[in-house]
Design a protein around this motif. Structure first.
Motif, short mmCIF file in Angstrom:
data_model
loop_
_atom_site.label_atom_id
_atom_site.label_comp_id
_atom_site.label_asym_id
_atom_site.label_seq_id
_atom_site.Cartn_x
_atom_site.Cartn_y
_atom_site.Cartn_z
N ALA A 291 0.82 -1.22 0.00
CA ALA A 291 0.00 0.00 0.00
C ALA A 291 0.85 1.26 0.00
O ALA A 291 0.61 2.20 -0.77
CB ALA A 291 -0.93 -0.01 1.21
N LEU A 292 1.86 1.29 0.87
CA LEU A 292 2.66 2.52 0.95
C LEU A 292 3.47 2.72 -0.32
O LEU A 292 3.65 3.86 -0.77
CB LEU A 292 3.55 2.51 2.20
N VAL B 144 4.96 -1.02 13.14
CA VAL B 144 3.58 -0.81 12.64
C VAL B 144 3.33 0.68 12.45
O VAL B 144 2.78 1.10 11.42
CB VAL B 144 2.55 -1.42 13.62
N ARG B 145 3.74 1.50 13.42
CA ARG B 145 3.54 2.95 13.31
C ARG B 145 4.28 3.51 12.10
O ARG B 145 3.73 4.36 11.36
CB ARG B 145 4.06 3.62 14.59
N MET B 146 5.49 3.02 11.86
CA MET B 146 6.27 3.45 10.70
C MET B 146 5.52 3.14 9.40
O MET B 146 5.40 4.01 8.51
CB MET B 146 7.62 2.74 10.70
N LEU B 147 5.01 1.92 9.28
CA LEU B 147 4.30 1.53 8.06
C LEU B 147 3.03 2.37 7.87
O LEU B 147 2.71 2.80 6.76
CB LEU B 147 3.95 0.04 8.11
N LEU B 148 2.32 2.61 8.97
CA LEU B 148 1.09 3.43 8.89
C LEU B 148 1.42 4.87 8.52
O LEU B 148 0.70 5.50 7.72
CB LEU B 148 0.33 3.37 10.21
N ASP B 149 2.50 5.40 9.08
CA ASP B 149 2.90 6.77 8.73
C ASP B 149 3.27 6.87 7.25
O ASP B 149 2.93 7.85 6.57
CB ASP B 149 4.08 7.21 9.59
N GLU B 150 3.98 5.85 6.76
CA GLU B 150 4.34 5.84 5.34
C GLU B 150 3.11 5.71 4.46
O GLU B 150 3.03 6.31 3.38
CB GLU B 150 5.32 4.70 5.06
N GLN C 254 2.60 5.99 -2.58
CA GLN C 254 3.62 7.01 -2.80
C GLN C 254 3.99 7.16 -4.27
O GLN C 254 4.73 8.08 -4.62
CB GLN C 254 4.86 6.66 -1.95
N ARG C 255 3.46 6.28 -5.10
CA ARG C 255 3.61 6.44 -6.56
C ARG C 255 2.40 7.17 -7.16
O ARG C 255 2.27 7.25 -8.37
CB ARG C 255 3.75 5.07 -7.23
N GLY C 256 1.53 7.66 -6.28
CA GLY C 256 0.38 8.42 -6.74
C GLY C 256 -0.87 7.61 -6.98
O GLY C 256 -1.87 8.13 -7.49
N ARG C 257 -0.85 6.33 -6.62
CA ARG C 257 -2.04 5.51 -6.80
C ARG C 257 -3.02 5.74 -5.65
O ARG C 257 -2.61 5.95 -4.50
CB ARG C 257 -1.67 4.02 -6.85
N ARG C 258 -4.30 5.65 -5.98
CA ARG C 258 -5.33 5.75 -4.93
C ARG C 258 -5.57 4.34 -4.41
O ARG C 258 -6.05 3.46 -5.12
CB ARG C 258 -6.62 6.35 -5.51
#
Length: 393
Positions: free
Chosen positions: A22-23, A114-120, A27-31
């Motif tokens: 997902a991240l 987990v927090r890192m992945l969610l922030d990303e 971050q490549r602009g995909r929804r």
């Protein structure tokens, strides 16, 4: 039912692989939409490594993974390496350390990963819906439609990241396999991996050693691991046993070398040094007392070492180096850290994790027939396969 929300990609599963996918897509602009039936993301991450998350292994290489196609993991692992994840961890100022055998852990808590992945994910505009059980998945005219938690979402790309059936108390199921089969992908029969083995019959006496641990070499077929083995009230566990369990099949035996550092002829040398000693005493110099006693009882070498021929002592050495156990089973998916088997790689692209026959469908992480050794390898597969799919959707 309200009108469907439309996305570029929908990811089923908010575990390590799903969040990484997902991240990297977001971050490549995909929804991107992530859907999970659980009430919190990354539950398996949170319990891993004793709560400190063994998040990768610096010795990651394709030969440390089991799969019907041993070459399948090469592409993803080669394009997203342990150092790439370490860079992400350090970007978020998460302190970490190497434990043993290349295993990397957080100094603090798995919650930081987990927090890192969610922030990303947040940085990529990813939407995550939790406590949203999936009730239907359909595909028509190049679009996947997902009914979940009373809502509907559509996308041209769908990623199966719901893992395998190991640790059902965390909500794990075989959902990924059912969905894969529905869309024409084959499944390699799943079985528990990185799991304690159980003993019965004559070998049940070893269960009386519950709590005793010693360093061994455990082997099954061509696979061998040198780490600690632990006797339990049900059978065998510890890192060496968990490792070999991935290679063990029901009905087969495993071999244990109880004295991997003992030189050839050590018992004959002990006879000359301490002729009046018994086998139990000689073993107790190299093994825990209770284990030495049990092995000596089973070997039934009568009297003092001085009374034994060197050939008989050499045979005892051989048995101690190739002691065979035939487990009557394992502790199953409830105690298995991961799953061997899963969605067959023959139907997937190793570069994009996409189904060859159905554009837009991807499968990643533990759901796929790629299983790593103990010690951070399975997380690295989650990151690498998730990243590969995230770059493609």
């Amino acid at each position: 039912m309200p009108a469907a929300d439309h996305y570029d990609a929908i990811i089923l599963g908010a575990g390590g692989a799903g969040l990484m996918c997902a991240l990297s897509a977001g971050q490549r602009g995909r929804r991107v939409l992530v859907i999970d039936h659980a009430d919190a993301p990354g539950k398996k991450i949170l319990i891993s490594g004793g709560g400190r998350c063994n998040f990768t292994n610096i010795h990651t290489a394709p030969d440390r993974y089991l799969s019907a196609n041993p070459h399948f993991a090469k592409s993803a692992l080669g394009r997203y390496a342990p150092q790439d994840f370490i860079d992400l961890v350090e970007k978020h100022r998460i302190a970490w350390h190497e434990k043993t055998l290349g295993q990397l852990f957080c100094d603090g808590s798995a919650k930081q990963i987990v927090r890192m992945l969610l922030d990303e994910c947040e940085g990529g505009g990813v939407e995550i819906r939790l406590s949203a059980p999936i009730t239907d998945v359909t595909h028509a005219d190049g679009v996947f439609t997902i009914a979940h938690g009373g809502r509907t979402a559509t996308a041209p790309a769908l990623v199966i990241a719901t893992g395998g059936p190991s640790i059902p108390k965390l909500g794990a199921t075989g959902f990924a396999y059912d969905l894969a089969r529905r869309f024409g992908l084959k499944v390699v029969e799943p079985r528990p991996a990185l799991v304690p083995l159980t003993l019965g019959g004559e070998e049940a006496l070893f269960r009386t050693l519950s709590g005793v641990a010693t360093e061994v070499v455990a082997s099954a077929g061509k696979a061998a691991f040198r780490e600690a083995a632990l006797f339990t009230h049900r059978g065998l566990s510890g890192p060496a046993i968990l490792q070999i369990s991935s290679y063990w099949k029901n009905g087969e035996s495993i071999a244990i070398d109880f004295l991997p550092d003992a030189p050839a002829g050590w018992l004959a040398a002990a006879k000359r040094a301490r002729p009046r000693a018994h086998l139990r005493a000689a073993l107790a110099e190299r093994l825990p007392d209770r284990l030495a006693e049990t092995l000596a009882d089973r070997l039934a070498l009568p009297g003092e070492l001085a009374n034994q021929r060197d050939a008989a002592l050499a045979e005892v050495e051989r048995r101690l180096a190739t002691w065979r156990f035939t487990p009557n089973g394992s502790e199953g998916f409830a105690k298995a850290e991961v799953t061997v088997g899963g969605i067959a790689t023959a139907g997937l692209s190793s570069q994009t994790m996409a189904a060859r026959h159905l554009p837009g469908l991807h499968a990643i992480g533990e759901a796929v027939d790629v299983t790593g050794w103990l010690g951070g390898y399975n997380f690295q597969w989650a990151w690498a396969s998730g990243w590969a799919a995230g770059q493609a959707i």
